[in-house]
Design an enzyme around this catalytic site. Structure first.
Site, PDB file in Angstrom:
ATOM      1  CB  THR A 257      -0.926   0.113   1.196  1.00  0.00           C
ATOM      2  OG1 THR A 257      -1.798  -1.378   1.321  1.00  0.00           O
ATOM      3  CG2 THR A 257      -1.919   1.086   1.187  1.00  0.00           C
TER       4      THR A 257
ATOM      5  N   GLY B 169      -1.176  -2.497   5.869  1.00  0.00           N
ATOM      6  CA  GLY B 169      -1.847  -3.435   6.157  1.00  0.00           C
ATOM      7  C   GLY B 169      -2.533  -3.329   7.496  1.00  0.00           C
TER       8      GLY B 169
END
Length: 622
Positions: A435, A523
């Site tokens: 991410t 996460g």
């Protein structure tokens, strides 16, 4: 000495020995990560001499402990991203007269190329936007959806056992309908300023000219080797291997991606073409490739629409903090702060504060793990989870003397008008960390806080149109049912969005004006990382950079993970003495990007030294 004074003294002293760069107007600075002898020798002495506390944040082992100077001027702008090429693209668009949304589109299209391990146009994300003219917060949800062929047992083998994580990740089963292009298009339609096709020029130029593989991108292959991508036909498509490695098997130093340039040109002409036609057919073919073929279809792609949703907001210390509703887990950020406000936090004692911060996290994670999922499919008790009476009841479980033995979920449904569903089963979602996060403030005072993802490293590792396709469906629960056979809230289902930990946040001051934007990749740990910057700035009086540099403390479940390279031995010992099951983490995967607007309008940024992030300060706009 109180907490704020201690933290500021420590960071001021440490920065003086760190060799850190200081940003100036119109500069883009990449923070270094090398150690310096003076920092290692004298910074521990600073804590010994100046701290009366038993704990303490040990100096970070990098030389990235500086802070950016505030930037004056009402027409100032700032960009903070995890990659210097993306930061440069955002600055280019702002200088061309674009606004924060325009810059975000250019940034993400570049990150899709140069940081493919983290996010991309083949993935999804959430954008939180502040519109300065009417002091309005808006949220754009581009979370991926499960295809129509998805079902609750899709990650179980014929014998009922679950696929191993890498088997599930590197497969067509894991690919959700990408939401990023639809999100960017929707946000631009409503809030963009420059022509849509102009915004892809920086990324397209890089794709055609080539870009140098960054140290961080190269490090993934050094650390994890060929576990990341298939190297033989029976493991799956080999597009990714050939993309990164030459004929001799050596990692390429420089990469050109003409296929991605073509994809960008197509999107620039019409973003709907991303979801139909040749590229859509290529995405479907990649998903259906053996082994472990998925069910993504042309109909799934054609039906996808990003959505604009009402933000979740929480009052805290006279401010209003806002983020995305489910399937984002931002509600856990708000819950943690609500519980802290119901305790003595900040207490004036550093270790007491860390213990309170950790316990509130544990309780918020317990509720998040149990209740949060796509609320179009599963009733989520959001009103109850944010109810002040409920949060005070949860906070009452926190002691100043000893850790909670086992952090269990509460019953927020008791604080809803009525219970609308049976309780779900116990969740087992993993939520890995592939991410990115970035923040932008433009010359008009508009702001974007955006988190984007392909889920795990390089997503599904399957490519189409020169981009990586996500493995977002592995964000559904590891097991769809608990031990009693009850479906968990975050089980897979057709058209359902998997739960996300992404928590982009915007803070408004008491007058409803922009004060701060923050967020992180990581996460499940995103919630903890983001919270650290909020309490660091709001409660401990730190600068954005000082808050980012604090050790990461992640308290999901009964194990508390502490970034040992940045936490002192005293801090670790004190947390263990309190009763925490401390696991020392050798490295954390945060990638925090922060912008703070001071009361006089000056901007100040913070960027995570754990990645390759940069800050662009633009003092005078045309």
């Amino acid at each position: 000495m109180d907490s704020a004074a201690y933290y500021r003294l420590y960071h001021t002293f440490a920065a003086g020995f760190s060799g850190a760069a200081t940003t100036h107007s119109d500069d883009i600075i990449m923070f270094p990560t090398s150690k310096t002898l003076a920092f290692l020798v004298f910074a521990p002495l600073a804590i010994t001499l100046f701290s009366p506390l038993t704990g303490g944040c040990a100096p970070a082992p990098s030389g990235a402990e500086g802070t950016s100077k505030p930037m004056a001027g009402s027409n100032a702008a700032m960009v903070v991203t995890a990659n210097p090429l993306a930061t440069s693209a955002g600055e280019e668009i702002l200088r061309a007269g674009g606004n924060a949304v325009d810059a975000a589109i250019a940034i993400e299209s570049v990150l899709s190329l140069v940081e493919p391990q983290s996010s991309g146009l083949g993935g999804g994300g959430f954008m939180v936007y502040y519109h300065a003219a009417d002091k309005r917060i808006e949220v754009y949800d581009g979370r991926e959806k499960a295809p129509a062929g998805a079902h609750s047992d899709m990650f179980l083998k014929e014998d009922g056992k679950r696929y191993g994580y890498l088997e599930a990740k590197n497969s067509g089963l894991s690919i959700g309908v990408p939401g990023m292009v639809s999100l960017l298009s929707l946000a631009h339609d409503e809030r963009g300023r420059l022509p849509w096709n102009r915004l892809f020029e920086p990324a397209r130029a890089l794709a055609l000219e080539g870009f140098t593989v960054s140290p961080r991108l190269a490090s993934f292959f050094e650390k994890y080797g060929m576990r990341l991508i298939p190297t033989t036909e029976d493991q799956g498509p080999l597009d990714a291997y050939h993309y990164f490695f030459d004929e001799t098997g050596a990692l390429r130093n420089r990469i050109k991606n003409p296929e991605y340039a073509d994809t960008l040109a197509m999107i620039a002409r019409d973003p709907d073409d991303f979801y139909r036609g040749p590229l859509a057919e290529e995405m479907v073919a990649a998903a259906h490739h053996a082994p472990r073929a998925g069910t993504l279809s042309l109909d799934d792609l054609a039906a996808y629409r990003a959505r604009k949703v009402e933000p979740l907001c929480m009052d805290y210390r006279g401010r209003t903090l806002c983020g995305p509703p489910p399937p984002s887990s931002w509600v856990a950020v708000a819950m943690t702060l609500g519980m802290l406000e119901a305790t003595s936090f900040p207490s004036g004692d550093e270790m007491t504060d860390w213990n309170l911060f950790t316990e509130a996290q544990r309780l918020a994670y317990a509720d998040r793990d149990f209740y949060v999922a796509d609320n179009d499919f599963v009733p989520v008790p959001l009103d109850g989870m944010l109810n002040r009476e409920y949060l005070a009841k949860r906070a009452a479980l926190i002691s100043s003397d000893v850790a909670i033995e086992k952090a269990l979920h509460g019953d927020p449904w008791a604080y809803e008008p009525k219970r609308t569903a049976a309780l779900p089963g116990k969740d087992t979602t993993i939520d890995y960390a592939g991410t990115t996060h970035f923040v932008v403030v433009d010359q008009w005072g508009n702001a974007v806080s955006m988190t984007a993802t392909v889920e795990s490293i390089f997503g599904s590792t399957r490519m189409a149109g020169g981009m990586f396709l996500n493995n977002q469906l592995t964000d559904f629960a590891k097991q769809p049912r608990d031990e009693a056979g009850v479906l968990v809230a975050n089980h897979p289902a057709p058209g359902k969005r998997p739960r996300s930990s992404m928590s982009p946040t915007i803070v408004l001051n008491g007058d409803g004006e922009f004060e701060m934007a923050t967020g992180s990749p990581g996460g499940n740990s995103i919630i903890a990382y983001t919270l650290k910057t909020l309490v660091g700035v709001i409660d401990w009086g730190l600068t954005p950079q000082e808050a980012v540099n604090l050790p990461n403390v992640v308290a999901r479940g009964d194990t508390v993970r502490v970034e040992s390279a940045r936490a002192s031995q005293e801090m670790l010992a004190a947390m263990r003495a309190f009763g925490f099951q401390v696991k020392e983490s050798a490295g954390e995967n945060s990638g925090l990007s922060v912008i703070l607007r001071h009361d006089d309008g000056e901007l100040e940024g913070g960027v995570d030294p754990r990645r390759e992030g940069t800050i662009s300060l633009i003092n005078a706009m045309p």
